[in-house]
Design a protein around this motif. Structure first.
Motif, PDB file in Angstrom:
ATOM      1  N   GLU A  33       0.840  -1.193   0.000  1.00  0.00           N
ATOM      2  CA  GLU A  33       0.000   0.000   0.000  1.00  0.00           C
ATOM      3  C   GLU A  33       0.873   1.240   0.000  1.00  0.00           C
ATOM      4  O   GLU A  33       2.003   1.223   0.488  1.00  0.00           O
ATOM      5  CB  GLU A  33      -0.949   0.008   1.197  1.00  0.00           C
ATOM      6  CG  GLU A  33      -0.284   0.148   2.532  1.00  0.00           C
ATOM      7  CD  GLU A  33      -1.270   0.109   3.682  1.00  0.00           C
ATOM      8  OE1 GLU A  33      -2.429  -0.280   3.488  1.00  0.00           O
ATOM      9  OE2 GLU A  33      -0.858   0.464   4.795  1.00  0.00           O
ATOM     10  N   VAL A  34       0.326   2.301  -0.556  1.00  0.00           N
ATOM     11  CA  VAL A  34       1.005   3.590  -0.574  1.00  0.00           C
ATOM     12  C   VAL A  34       0.915   4.169   0.830  1.00  0.00           C
ATOM     13  O   VAL A  34      -0.184   4.332   1.367  1.00  0.00           O
ATOM     14  CB  VAL A  34       0.353   4.542  -1.609  1.00  0.00           C
ATOM     15  CG1 VAL A  34       1.005   5.919  -1.561  1.00  0.00           C
ATOM     16  CG2 VAL A  34       0.424   3.941  -3.010  1.00  0.00           C
ATOM     17  N   VAL A  72       6.117   2.794  -0.052  1.00  0.00           N
ATOM     18  CA  VAL A  72       5.098   1.761   0.110  1.00  0.00           C
ATOM     19  C   VAL A  72       5.549   0.807   1.206  1.00  0.00           C
ATOM     20  O   VAL A  72       6.731   0.730   1.534  1.00  0.00           O
ATOM     21  CB  VAL A  72       4.846   0.971  -1.205  1.00  0.00           C
ATOM     22  CG1 VAL A  72       4.352   1.880  -2.300  1.00  0.00           C
ATOM     23  CG2 VAL A  72       6.065   0.204  -1.655  1.00  0.00           C
TER      24      VAL A  72
END
Length: 176
Positions: free
Chosen positions: A73-74, A158
């Motif tokens: 995920e960012v 990330v």
């Protein structure tokens, strides 16, 4: 005066029916697309991702090498969205998806699996160390240059995880 009034009415009804059928087919295609693909990025969604992961696991069928699911995920995406607005956040996600496609050679085994999360299926991995190396190399390639959003340069990070089939689970949903 080639067609009489009844024939013209029949031809008009026929063309209306054909038009309706074509519109219905196009509508069904859009629904099918929306069922399996993310509208923002064009990548497969989590549902299709799990299906493709399961297919790769079945194809493995006794090979020594493993299938890996890489999810990431960012980081601080909410802050990005708040700072740049939803349009800026969407533009960033589209750019990330595009870079992932380039890095991983297409979108067949990529997906947007959450609002700010992506997944990759990689087949033929020897061990966890190789999976981590692939993850680091490919993701680093995606993030090496800054993203440009509204003429502003943005660097992102990330965080992710890696699971291996069959070591960490025997089905796609467990690994996910």
């Amino acid at each position: 005066d080639f067609f009489d009034e009844g024939e013209i009415r029949l031809l008009t009804e026929l063309s209306d029916n054909i038009s309706f059928a074509l519109e219905s087919m196009a509508h069904q295609e859009r629904l099918d697309y929306m069922s399996y693909y993310d509208a923002l990025t064009g990548l497969p969604n989590a549902r299709l991702f799990l299906d493709r992961a399961a297919q790769q696991m079945r194809r493995r069928s006794g090979e020594q090498r493993m299938v890996t699911l890489m999810l990431f995920e960012v980081e601080r995406f909410r802050g990005i969205n708040e700072t740049l607005g939803r349009e800026g956040g969407d533009a960033l996600l589209r750019q990330v998806a595009s870079r992932l496609e380039s890095s991983f050679g297409g979108k067949d085994f990529l997906a947007r699996v959450g609002p700010d999360s992506f997944g990759v299926v990689v087949r033929g991995v020897r061990d966890a160390a190789e999976a981590a190396n692939i993850f680091e190399r490919q993701i680093s390639r995606c993030l090496a240059s800054p993203f440009v959003i509204n003429r502003e340069e943005l660097r992102i990070a990330v965080r992710g995880g890696i699971t291996l089939f069959p070591a960490d689970g025997t089905d796609a949903e467990t690994l996910f």
